[in-house]
Design a protein around this motif. Structure first.
Motif, PDB file in Angstrom:
ATOM      1  N   GLY A  31      88.275  45.630  46.820  1.00  0.00           N
ATOM      2  CA  GLY A  31      87.027  46.318  46.491  1.00  0.00           C
ATOM      3  C   GLY A  31      85.891  45.929  47.409  1.00  0.00           C
ATOM      4  O   GLY A  31      85.131  46.792  47.876  1.00  0.00           O
ATOM      5  N   GLN A  32      85.763  44.633  47.706  1.00  0.00           N
ATOM      6  CA  GLN A  32      84.645  44.218  48.543  1.00  0.00           C
ATOM      7  C   GLN A  32      84.814  44.697  49.979  1.00  0.00           C
ATOM      8  O   GLN A  32      83.841  45.018  50.656  1.00  0.00           O
ATOM      9  N   LEU A  33      86.053  44.771  50.480  1.00  0.00           N
ATOM     10  CA  LEU A  33      86.255  45.240  51.851  1.00  0.00           C
ATOM     11  C   LEU A  33      85.976  46.739  51.966  1.00  0.00           C
ATOM     12  O   LEU A  33      85.426  47.200  52.966  1.00  0.00           O
ATOM     13  N   ILE A  34      86.358  47.514  50.945  1.00  0.00           N
ATOM     14  CA  ILE A  34      86.016  48.939  50.935  1.00  0.00           C
ATOM     15  C   ILE A  34      84.496  49.107  50.923  1.00  0.00           C
ATOM     16  O   ILE A  34      83.917  49.888  51.695  1.00  0.00           O
ATOM     17  N   PRO A  69      79.172  48.509  41.516  1.00  0.00           N
ATOM     18  CA  PRO A  69      77.889  47.945  41.983  1.00  0.00           C
ATOM     19  C   PRO A  69      77.982  46.448  42.277  1.00  0.00           C
ATOM     20  O   PRO A  69      77.397  45.966  43.258  1.00  0.00           O
ATOM     21  N   ALA A  70      78.725  45.713  41.438  1.00  0.00           N
ATOM     22  CA  ALA A  70      78.899  44.273  41.673  1.00  0.00           C
ATOM     23  C   ALA A  70      79.680  44.029  42.955  1.00  0.00           C
ATOM     24  O   ALA A  70      79.381  43.101  43.719  1.00  0.00           O
ATOM     25  N   LEU A  71      80.705  44.856  43.218  1.00  0.00           N
ATOM     26  CA  LEU A  71      81.483  44.707  44.443  1.00  0.00           C
ATOM     27  C   LEU A  71      80.648  45.011  45.681  1.00  0.00           C
ATOM     28  O   LEU A  71      80.799  44.366  46.726  1.00  0.00           O
ATOM     29  N   PHE A  72      79.745  45.990  45.592  1.00  0.00           N
ATOM     30  CA  PHE A  72      78.878  46.301  46.734  1.00  0.00           C
ATOM     31  C   PHE A  72      77.926  45.147  47.026  1.00  0.00           C
ATOM     32  O   PHE A  72      77.675  44.822  48.195  1.00  0.00           O
ATOM     33  N   ALA A 113      77.426  34.295  47.738  1.00  0.00           N
ATOM     34  CA  ALA A 113      78.605  35.094  47.400  1.00  0.00           C
ATOM     35  C   ALA A 113      79.636  34.269  46.650  1.00  0.00           C
ATOM     36  O   ALA A 113      80.298  34.771  45.730  1.00  0.00           O
ATOM     37  N   GLY A 114      79.789  32.988  47.035  1.00  0.00           N
ATOM     38  CA  GLY A 114      80.754  32.137  46.356  1.00  0.00           C
ATOM     39  C   GLY A 114      80.450  31.980  44.884  1.00  0.00           C
ATOM     40  O   GLY A 114      81.351  32.013  44.035  1.00  0.00           O
ATOM     41  N   VAL A 115      79.176  31.820  44.564  1.00  0.00           N
ATOM     42  CA  VAL A 115      78.775  31.693  43.159  1.00  0.00           C
ATOM     43  C   VAL A 115      78.842  33.050  42.462  1.00  0.00           C
ATOM     44  O   VAL A 115      79.326  33.158  41.331  1.00  0.00           O
ATOM     45  N   LEU A 170      76.806  40.343  50.560  1.00  0.00           N
ATOM     46  CA  LEU A 170      76.613  38.899  50.716  1.00  0.00           C
ATOM     47  C   LEU A 170      77.760  38.230  51.462  1.00  0.00           C
ATOM     48  O   LEU A 170      77.552  37.262  52.205  1.00  0.00           O
ATOM     49  N   ASN A 171      78.969  38.716  51.263  1.00  0.00           N
ATOM     50  CA  ASN A 171      80.151  38.014  51.776  1.00  0.00           C
ATOM     51  C   ASN A 171      80.717  38.625  53.051  1.00  0.00           C
ATOM     52  O   ASN A 171      81.521  37.980  53.731  1.00  0.00           O
TER      53      ASN A 171
END
Length: 309
Positions: free
Chosen positions: A194-197, A74-77, A174-176, A82-83
């Protein structure tokens, strides 16, 4: 045990920052080429999907696996939204209406948002007068380089320019937000994968529903090379460097890359394409250098009186 974050960057962190500025500076060039034949959402999907595939293959080749931590995905999604998904789409849309140079100057507002967001949402990256003044000097330097007519709100481009500003706010958030993965022990390569997936899965149904890309003509080689550059250099390699920099130097310092992107773009144009540097380019680079020096703080410290004297 992880090393503490060095908020005052050393040579290694500055090297990563400069290399990252080259990677992301090229993204505006690649976008401008690819948008001639691909609509924005489809282009973002190609960029994210290819990058995610490359990262998964690299993880498999090096026998790495994503950590099994409750709450990680969930955090990665949220990080991916955001990023990647939101700002990539906003910039792709904006560059159908405005030039890449204007997009890059608006992108350079990211560290200003970063200073504000980090000040409000963190306990160890508070804004200082020198840091805030340095960011404003850097943005002024970018504005001088691009030219006084860049921020022209006439001609129906206001929505596109607001989209760029919305994207830069997303990058700052997203940076923070990305700092938490370091505390969880998730390494930069794993965060980037993870974030790219997650971003690919977020943008996939939207691109398929809105643009039906299977009806589009097959793009030419020029566009395919631009997409490859976006995916490999400006996304896959760039995000690994970006999360490494956050881990080593903090979110505010990592966002300084957006001040350097127009500088590297102009220098590459001069060195590779034989373009001529005008006086405003030199003046803008001097302002950016002064801003970075103010944010770094060491040069200012040399001129401060010793309190012990």
């Amino acid at each position: 045990m992880m090393q503490p974050i060095r908020y005052r960057m050393e040579a290694g962190e500055w090297s990563i920052l400069i290399l990252l500025s080259v990677m992301w500076g090229g993204s505006f060039f690649f976008l401008e080429i690819a948008l001639d034949e691909l609509p924005p959402l489809t282009l973002v999907l190609c960029r994210l999907g290819l990058s995610a595939l490359l990262m998964v293959l690299f993880m498999a080749f090096t026998r790495r696996a994503m950590p099994r931590r409750p709450g990680l995905w969930p955090a990665l999604f949220l990080l991916a939204a955001l990023n990647n998904a939101i700002p990539f789409t906003l910039f792709a849309y904006a560059q159908t209406q405005i030039a890449s140079g204007l997009a890059s100057i608006l992108n350079a507002t990211t560290p200003l948002w970063g200073v504000i967001v980090a000040h409000l949402l963190t306990s160890d990256e508070k804004a200082t007068p020198a840091k805030l003044g340095g960011v404003l000097a850097g943005i002024a330097g970018v504005a001088v380089m691009i030219g006084g007519d860049a921020l022209d709100w006439r001609g129906g481009t206001m929505l596109a320019q607001l989209a760029c500003l919305g994207a830069t706010l997303c990058y700052a958030l997203a940076g923070v937000y990305g700092r938490r993965f370091r505390a969880w022990g998730v390494r930069p390569l794993e965060v980037a994968t993870g974030q790219l997936i997650a971003a690919t899965l977020l943008i996939l149904p939207l691109a398929l529903f809105v643009e039906t890309p299977w009806h589009l003509p097959v793009p030419g080689m020029r566009t395919l090379f631009a997409v490859a550059g976006l995916a490999i250099l400006s996304t896959t390699v760039a995000y690994f460097l970006y999360f490494s920099l956050i881990e080593r130097a903090g979110a505010t310092n990592a966002l300084l890359v957006t001040l350097l992107i127009p500088v590297t773009a102009i220098l590459l144009g001069t060195l590779v394409l034989g373009e001529i540097l005008r006086p405003r380019h030199w003046a803008g680079m001097a302002l950016i250098a002064a801003g970075l020096a103010a944010i770094d703080g060491r040069l200012i410290d040399r001129f401060r009186p010793d309190p012990k004297l």
